[in-house]
Design a protein around this motif. Structure first.
Motif, PDB file in Angstrom:
ATOM      1  N   ASP A  81       2.909  -1.336   6.088  1.00  0.00           N
ATOM      2  CA  ASP A  81       2.732  -1.782   7.370  1.00  0.00           C
ATOM      3  C   ASP A  81       3.167  -0.810   8.447  1.00  0.00           C
ATOM      4  N   GLY A  82       3.230  -1.273   9.792  1.00  0.00           N
ATOM      5  CA  GLY A  82       3.551  -0.291  10.919  1.00  0.00           C
ATOM      6  C   GLY A  82       5.098   0.181  10.724  1.00  0.00           C
ATOM      7  N   SER A  83       5.878  -0.632   9.884  1.00  0.00           N
ATOM      8  CA  SER A  83       7.305  -0.176   9.847  1.00  0.00           C
ATOM      9  C   SER A  83       7.429   0.905   8.630  1.00  0.00           C
ATOM     10  N   THR A  84       6.613   0.948   7.770  1.00  0.00           N
ATOM     11  CA  THR A  84       6.865   2.101   6.655  1.00  0.00           C
ATOM     12  C   THR A  84       5.767   3.058   6.698  1.00  0.00           C
ATOM     13  N   LEU A  85       4.696   2.759   7.359  1.00  0.00           N
ATOM     14  CA  LEU A  85       3.483   3.822   7.327  1.00  0.00           C
ATOM     15  C   LEU A  85       3.780   5.213   7.849  1.00  0.00           C
ATOM     16  N   PRO A  86       4.658   5.209   9.048  1.00  0.00           N
ATOM     17  CA  PRO A  86       5.131   6.590   9.374  1.00  0.00           C
ATOM     18  C   PRO A  86       5.775   7.525   8.605  1.00  0.00           C
ATOM     19  N   ALA A  87       6.502   6.723   7.563  1.00  0.00           N
ATOM     20  CA  ALA A  87       7.342   7.453   6.491  1.00  0.00           C
ATOM     21  C   ALA A  87       6.285   8.175   5.445  1.00  0.00           C
ATOM     22  N   LEU A  88       5.365   7.338   5.440  1.00  0.00           N
ATOM     23  CA  LEU A  88       4.403   7.627   4.002  1.00  0.00           C
ATOM     24  C   LEU A  88       3.182   8.244   4.631  1.00  0.00           C
ATOM     25  N   LYS A  89       2.562   8.152   5.749  1.00  0.00           N
ATOM     26  CA  LYS A  89       1.245   8.754   6.197  1.00  0.00           C
ATOM     27  C   LYS A  89       0.297   8.792   5.188  1.00  0.00           C
ATOM     28  N   SER A  90      -0.074  10.123   4.919  1.00  0.00           N
ATOM     29  CA  SER A  90      -1.287  10.066   3.916  1.00  0.00           C
ATOM     30  C   SER A  90      -1.069   9.706   2.642  1.00  0.00           C
ATOM     31  N   LEU A  91       0.372   9.675   2.152  1.00  0.00           N
ATOM     32  CA  LEU A  91       0.705   9.364   0.616  1.00  0.00           C
ATOM     33  C   LEU A  91       0.054   8.078   0.500  1.00  0.00           C
ATOM     34  N   ALA A  92       0.048   7.004   1.462  1.00  0.00           N
ATOM     35  CA  ALA A  92      -0.332   5.652   1.520  1.00  0.00           C
ATOM     36  C   ALA A  92      -1.852   5.413   1.183  1.00  0.00           C
ATOM     37  N   LYS A 136       2.947   1.865  23.862  1.00  0.00           N
ATOM     38  CA  LYS A 136       3.544   2.595  24.968  1.00  0.00           C
ATOM     39  C   LYS A 136       5.052   2.455  25.283  1.00  0.00           C
ATOM     40  N   ALA A 137       5.547   1.448  24.923  1.00  0.00           N
ATOM     41  CA  ALA A 137       7.017   1.404  24.929  1.00  0.00           C
ATOM     42  C   ALA A 137       7.880   2.053  23.708  1.00  0.00           C
ATOM     43  N   TYR A 138       7.433   1.858  22.686  1.00  0.00           N
ATOM     44  CA  TYR A 138       8.153   2.426  21.399  1.00  0.00           C
ATOM     45  C   TYR A 138       7.430   3.578  20.795  1.00  0.00           C
ATOM     46  N   LYS A 139       6.378   4.236  21.218  1.00  0.00           N
ATOM     47  CA  LYS A 139       5.838   5.319  20.431  1.00  0.00           C
ATOM     48  C   LYS A 139       5.417   5.086  18.955  1.00  0.00           C
ATOM     49  N   ARG A 140       5.293   3.788  18.688  1.00  0.00           N
ATOM     50  CA  ARG A 140       4.667   3.552  17.428  1.00  0.00           C
ATOM     51  C   ARG A 140       4.025   2.433  17.161  1.00  0.00           C
ATOM     52  N   VAL A 141       3.208   2.257  16.351  1.00  0.00           N
ATOM     53  CA  VAL A 141       2.112   1.101  15.973  1.00  0.00           C
ATOM     54  C   VAL A 141       3.173  -0.231  15.674  1.00  0.00           C
ATOM     55  N   PRO A 142       2.757  -1.522  15.874  1.00  0.00           N
ATOM     56  CA  PRO A 142       3.423  -2.462  15.546  1.00  0.00           C
ATOM     57  C   PRO A 142       2.965  -2.807  14.220  1.00  0.00           C
ATOM     58  N   SER A 143       4.179  -3.507  13.423  1.00  0.00           N
ATOM     59  CA  SER A 143       4.056  -3.869  12.054  1.00  0.00           C
ATOM     60  C   SER A 143       3.720  -5.585  12.188  1.00  0.00           C
ATOM     61  N   MET A 144       3.594  -5.955  11.045  1.00  0.00           N
ATOM     62  CA  MET A 144       3.677  -7.591  11.132  1.00  0.00           C
ATOM     63  C   MET A 144       4.818  -8.211  11.653  1.00  0.00           C
ATOM     64  N   TYR A 145       5.965  -7.482  11.584  1.00  0.00           N
ATOM     65  CA  TYR A 145       7.394  -8.225  11.829  1.00  0.00           C
ATOM     66  C   TYR A 145       7.375  -8.164  13.148  1.00  0.00           C
ATOM     67  N   ALA A 146       6.909  -7.072  14.121  1.00  0.00           N
ATOM     68  CA  ALA A 146       6.632  -6.982  15.301  1.00  0.00           C
ATOM     69  C   ALA A 146       5.861  -8.283  15.961  1.00  0.00           C
ATOM     70  N   ALA A 147       4.678  -8.244  15.197  1.00  0.00           N
ATOM     71  CA  ALA A 147       3.452  -9.132  15.757  1.00  0.00           C
ATOM     72  C   ALA A 147       4.139 -10.757  15.687  1.00  0.00           C
ATOM     73  N   GLN A 148       4.792 -10.945  14.468  1.00  0.00           N
ATOM     74  CA  GLN A 148       5.318 -12.400  14.409  1.00  0.00           C
ATOM     75  C   GLN A 148       6.716 -12.613  15.387  1.00  0.00           C
TER      76      GLN A 148
END
Length: 400
Positions: A262-273, A300-312
């Motif tokens: 999700d948004g919390s792990t995808l930045p570390a995996l990128k195309s591998l996922a 805008k605030a955190y320079k990353r896409v929100p995960s489900m953890y952020a959404a909840q």
């Protein structure tokens, strides 16, 4: 005061919130609850391999608070943050501090189910409202439910019932299932098997935060399943998917996951996922107005896409905003405040949202695919998942 120092932007924001609250008191606000900020405790896993999950919860909650000028329901708020370190005993210490030393009125957050199981009863027995924004162990959704606990996420089984239904919908006849060996992992396998109509060849449980899965991957490869289903949140998911890719299996044996990519792990995996299929309660591209503004503001605030953890957690803040407003800032009448929370009179980033009788959400789940994107990969909501079979823990909950 907290186990971790908040980011500079949060420290400035909290100082401004407290200054505003002090100014209200100096001006002689008539209601006593307006003279002091409402104390809300946040407990989450903020360090170690699972730290990104708790950080997303905290950041999203603070974003909602900042958008509302440091207030929820028109009341100035002070957030006191605690890191449970993914250790139940540390979680209990954090809860005790918040309840007895800080005298918080509300507690929110909690990332992992082993911590939730340790602190749920002490908090609710104290008569303090507890708004969980991730962990949803089955017992607290059923027989151990409490009128003081609300969840803006899901019960653990439900998350994986969606995964089992998705695997059935995709036509996979033989599945290999893997999960971390703790409460949520065991709930994951139970929920998956409830809705999966094919055969589970084997189910493997691994240690929490295990870094190396090569032996387990060799065993699943030898079993030759139609597909694999895994539950590995945080750093566990990053390690597993990398090793699954390195073994040459991604694209050969389909990988379905929940709460692993999700948004919390995808930045570390990128195309591998790319190529992984997920069942999820949330995707950044869900087409509703609340989600669109949330994603824009979070990026805008955190320079990353929100995960489900952020959404909840963003939903948790907005739920509190709506309920505190309904009781005009006075949460001392606990039955009235509980009724205001149960009304769920807020716009969820997930779309339509209401509470079941056990005060867990009745909300949607989606097939979300990892596809190639501008940053290597992105999450794309494909279709809703219609869960056919439910554990119905609400029926086991004595509340009405």
């Amino acid at each position: 005061m907290t186990a971790h120092t908040p980011p500079a932007r949060h420290r400035r924001f909290l100082r401004h919130s407290l200054a505003a609250a002090a100014l209200l008191g100096a001006l002689g606000a008539s209601a006593s609850f307006a003279q002091q900020p409402l104390k809300i405790g946040f407990i989450g896993t903020l360090s170690g391999p699972g730290g990104a999950l708790g950080q997303d919860q905290y950041d999203a909650f603070m974003l909602a608070l900042e958008q509302k000028g440091g207030k929820l329901g028109g009341v100035a708020v002070q957030v006191i943050r605690e890191d449970d370190q993914l250790k139940p005993d540390v979680g209990v210490q954090a809860a005790t501090k918040l309840l007895k030393s800080e005298n918080v009125a509300i507690i929110t957050g909690v990332t992992f189910s082993n911590v939730m199981m340790a602190i749920h009863k002490p908090i609710t027995d104290a008569g303090v409202f507890f708004i969980g924004s991730n962990a949803g162990p089955a017992p607290i959704a059923g027989k151990s439910c409490s009128p003081f606990f609300f969840s803006t996420s899901w019960d653990n089984d439900q998350l994986h019932e969606a995964g089992g239904q998705l695997a059935s919908d995709l036509g996979y006849k033989n599945m290999y299932v893997m999960a971390a060996n703790y409460q949520a992992g065991r709930d994951a396998v139970s929920g998956f098997k409830r809705d999966y109509k094919g055969k589970v060849i084997d189910e493997a449980y691994t240690q929490v935060n295990q870094p190396d899965y090569s032996a387990e991957i060799a065993l699943l490869q030898a079993a030759a399943p139609d597909a694999v289903y895994v539950f590995y949140p945080g750093g566990m998911g990053i390690n597993f998917v990398k090793q699954y890719r390195q073994a040459g299996l991604l694209g050969k044996i389909p990988l379905i996951s929940a709460a692993s990519i999700d948004g919390s792990t995808l930045p570390a995996l990128k195309s591998l996922a790319v190529g992984v299929i997920t069942s999820a309660p949330y995707a950044p591209d869900l087409d509703n107005p609340q989600n669109k503004q949330f994603v824009t503001a979070f990026v805008k605030a955190y320079k990353r896409v929100p995960s489900m953890y952020a959404a909840q957690s963003y939903d948790a803040a907005n739920l509190l905003d709506s309920a505190i407003a309904k009781v005009k800032g006075d949460i001392s009448d606990k039955e009235a405040f509980r009724g205001a929370l149960k009304a769920a009179d807020f716009a969820s980033v997930r779309g339509p949202f209401k509470f079941a009788s056990n005060q867990f959400p009745d909300a949607g789940f989606y097939r979300v695919d990892v596809v190639a994107g501008a940053d290597g990969a992105e999450l794309k909501a494909v279709s809703p998942i219609d869960i056919k079979t439910r554990a119905n823990f609400a029926a086991q909950c004595p509340m009405k």
